[in-house]
Design a protein around this motif. Sequence first.
Motif, short mmCIF file in Angstrom:
data_model
loop_
_atom_site.label_atom_id
_atom_site.label_comp_id
_atom_site.label_asym_id
_atom_site.label_seq_id
_atom_site.Cartn_x
_atom_site.Cartn_y
_atom_site.Cartn_z
N PRO A 121 0.83 -1.21 0.00
CA PRO A 121 0.00 0.00 0.00
C PRO A 121 0.86 1.26 0.00
N ALA A 122 0.34 2.30 -0.64
CA ALA A 122 1.08 3.57 -0.73
C ALA A 122 0.76 4.45 0.47
N ILE A 123 1.73 5.23 0.90
CA ILE A 123 1.55 6.17 2.01
C ILE A 123 0.73 7.35 1.50
N THR A 150 4.54 6.94 -1.88
CA THR A 150 5.66 6.00 -1.70
C THR A 150 5.15 4.68 -1.13
N PRO A 151 5.53 3.53 -1.73
CA PRO A 151 5.08 2.24 -1.19
C PRO A 151 5.57 2.05 0.25
N THR A 156 11.08 1.58 4.45
CA THR A 156 10.68 2.99 4.35
C THR A 156 10.21 3.51 5.70
N ALA A 157 9.55 2.67 6.50
CA ALA A 157 9.09 3.11 7.83
C ALA A 157 10.29 3.42 8.73
N ASP A 188 -5.10 -0.25 -1.04
CA ASP A 188 -4.00 0.38 -1.77
C ASP A 188 -3.28 1.47 -0.99
N THR A 189 -3.88 2.01 0.07
CA THR A 189 -3.28 3.16 0.76
C THR A 189 -3.31 2.95 2.27
N LEU A 190 -2.44 3.70 2.93
CA LEU A 190 -2.46 3.71 4.39
C LEU A 190 -2.01 5.07 4.89
#
Length: 797
Positions: A121-123, A150-151, A156-157, A188-190
């Motif tokens: 999911p994308a940010i 950004t995925p 990434t976190a 798809d998103t978060l």
Amino acid sequence: MSRWIFAKRWAAMAAVVVAMLLPAMGRAEEDDGRFGRRPALGDVQVYGLDPEDEALVREEITVPLGETLTPGTLEQVRERLGKMTVGGGLQKVRLMPLPDESGDPEAPLYYALMVDFRLPPAIERVEFFPLVEGVDLEALAARFPLAPGTPFTPDTARQAQDALAQALVEQGFGHLTVIPHHAVESTDTLVLGFFLEDQTGEPAELRKVRFDDAGLGNAVRIRGFFRESETSPFDEGSSVTAARLIEVEAMTADLVRSLGYWNATARLKETETSRKKGVKVTYDIERGERFEIAEVRVAPRRVMEPEFWGQAVKPYVGRSLSTPRLRDIEERLTERAQDRGYMAPEVELDFEPVPGGDAAMIVHAAVDEGTTSVLGQVRLERDTTRRGYGTSWYHRKIAPPVREDILRKQVRIRESEQLSRKYIVDAERRLWRLGLFEDVQVETSATSDTMKRDITVKVTERRTANLGVTLGWNDHLGAVTRLRFTERNVGGRADVLSLGGYVSLQGEGGGGDISYFDRYWKLGEKLVGEEREPSMLYYFQADELGFNEYSERRVGGRLRMGYKVGDLFGPWTNEWQLRLERISYDPYRDDDDYEEDFDSYTAATVGYFLNYDTRDRGDWDSTEGVRFTTGLEAGAADGTLLKWSNSAEYHHRLSNRWAWYSGAQLGLMPFEATDVGLSDRFQAGGLGSLRGFDYRGVGPVDDEEDNLHIGGATLTGLQNEIRYVVSEDIDIPIFVDMGTLNEDPLSFGTPRLSTGLGIRIKVPGGDQRAFLYYAEQLLSEDTDDDRSLHFGFQFGL
């Protein structure tokens, strides 16, 4: 969709199952299945692709349904799919166990192959949840290194977390810890969130918590749960930490789902800090749809009668789907199996949407009854650390702990006899009815023999002696005070000794009595058999009672022998009674002023009473059960006496907070009431009859003096209460009482009706009680005596 009630459970098990499965697959391939059931492919599920690409992926799998799975075949599938350039590329391949519904120990174990081509999911956006004051959130957001879209991955976190920690150092908040917390908005998103917490000092305090869009009633329930919870309180003044806020978020979602909003979600929306270190917290609730239970389908393995199971689940059809309701269905089905002697059944629930239905679900209940059970041993456990009274000479000599043989007598089933739930319920009820325990639990436990189960009786003894002082009015004595000493465990045998006295504060009379109840009468055991548990009540009284127009004196006593009848495990008992009393009157005016004959007389009667009692406690403490009593008394009482008396009670718990009680009375004599003495006629009015009227203040009156109520030959009564249960020790009844009393046989007369409310309080662990009723008459006669208040209290020593 049909299995998502157990999604969390399956997800948690998946890794363990796969880890256990792969070695088993290798052994199965080498040893031709000698090490267990053969794992096989039961389904293929592909995510993240359009139909055309999905078809290409399925062609590459090449493992037909039903074929044995081995580590080699799985690795080949993973390699081929990893080379495909469809969707977002291969993300994950895993196995998911499918429910085993065959019941065949030789059948393969089937697994679904889960193939996921979905991109991470994308940010969508970033949010900050500060638990300290003074952080510049705008400057912090400007230093956030990830652009929207950004995925989201663990890498990434961590990158964002490190960058924010450095930005906090530059602002002078290097002591703060950055804790990530994300919330999925869609597939798809978060939303990526970060707590800013000072873990080096005292945690912040909760100033206020809000649950937006939960609905007013639901928000009150949620706050009440956290406020009253002993294990997880979350109310004003409690500590606020990142871990606690995340935990409350998950618990809130579960609470809303338990209210019937099955798709509900809860998400931390905002934390607002103040100078006094207080934090205001807001959660955003999305309730979603409420699903209805359209049908409950029970699939048993042994008891195949549809009606038997249908009676248990019928009350839930048409109700909203919720966690408590599913738990209730499971408990009801478990109890039904136990009613047939299957004491250790297993019930598993699943559900699926009704085809073409609108927010309706079909609940599937798989019931494995196991085997029927017989009794192994009866074990006793006492909580001696919480015994409700002391260790003085009195308690050692007069009232020692209840003897073991007395406790065992309450469990009427013997070793190797068939067990069922009704025996357990009956044993628990009988122990409660002794009135000797603060807590009672009767449970079964497994033994090494699958068909044999032990019974464990756990009791916590309470204070068995009490000195009661009661004050009250709206009684036949006006304002009255009573003093009574009672010991309910003489000699550790559950025998009851009682001595009492009372006096009217208005000078209307007084009296006293002494009684001894031998619960296991030795001579009676020789006459009717020990298994019938004969008992004997010895009772003597001397009273003087003042009424409107006369005072009544009575001296005498009675013997009452009771013993169990009917089914060995049933709630039936009967009682035989001999009564001998001398009754005299003192009218306040000349005898010529009354039609009534006030001559003294001796009452000598014999009576028989049959009782049926399934109440779980007794009196107004009961929450479930019925009681029925019918009795016939005959003899001489200033004339030939023949009196038939009946009473019935029904107790039912409507919900956690509401209960219903209904009581009825019917009394008949085959001749006019004036053919027997005044005290042996039916009377009406007062606490146990018609609240809102005085005792003996209802019904026919004397032909010469209408202030004298003379009783009747035909009595009816009905009491109904709806009780609001504040706690197990406090309830508020709203009641309606009605009844009739007439001088002639089988003639009912004018009905009386009253209504009101009250409060009843019992102090836990003791004998302190109090009650207060207020009643108003709705139907009455001019000659009736009204009393609006009924009040009393008792304290125990």
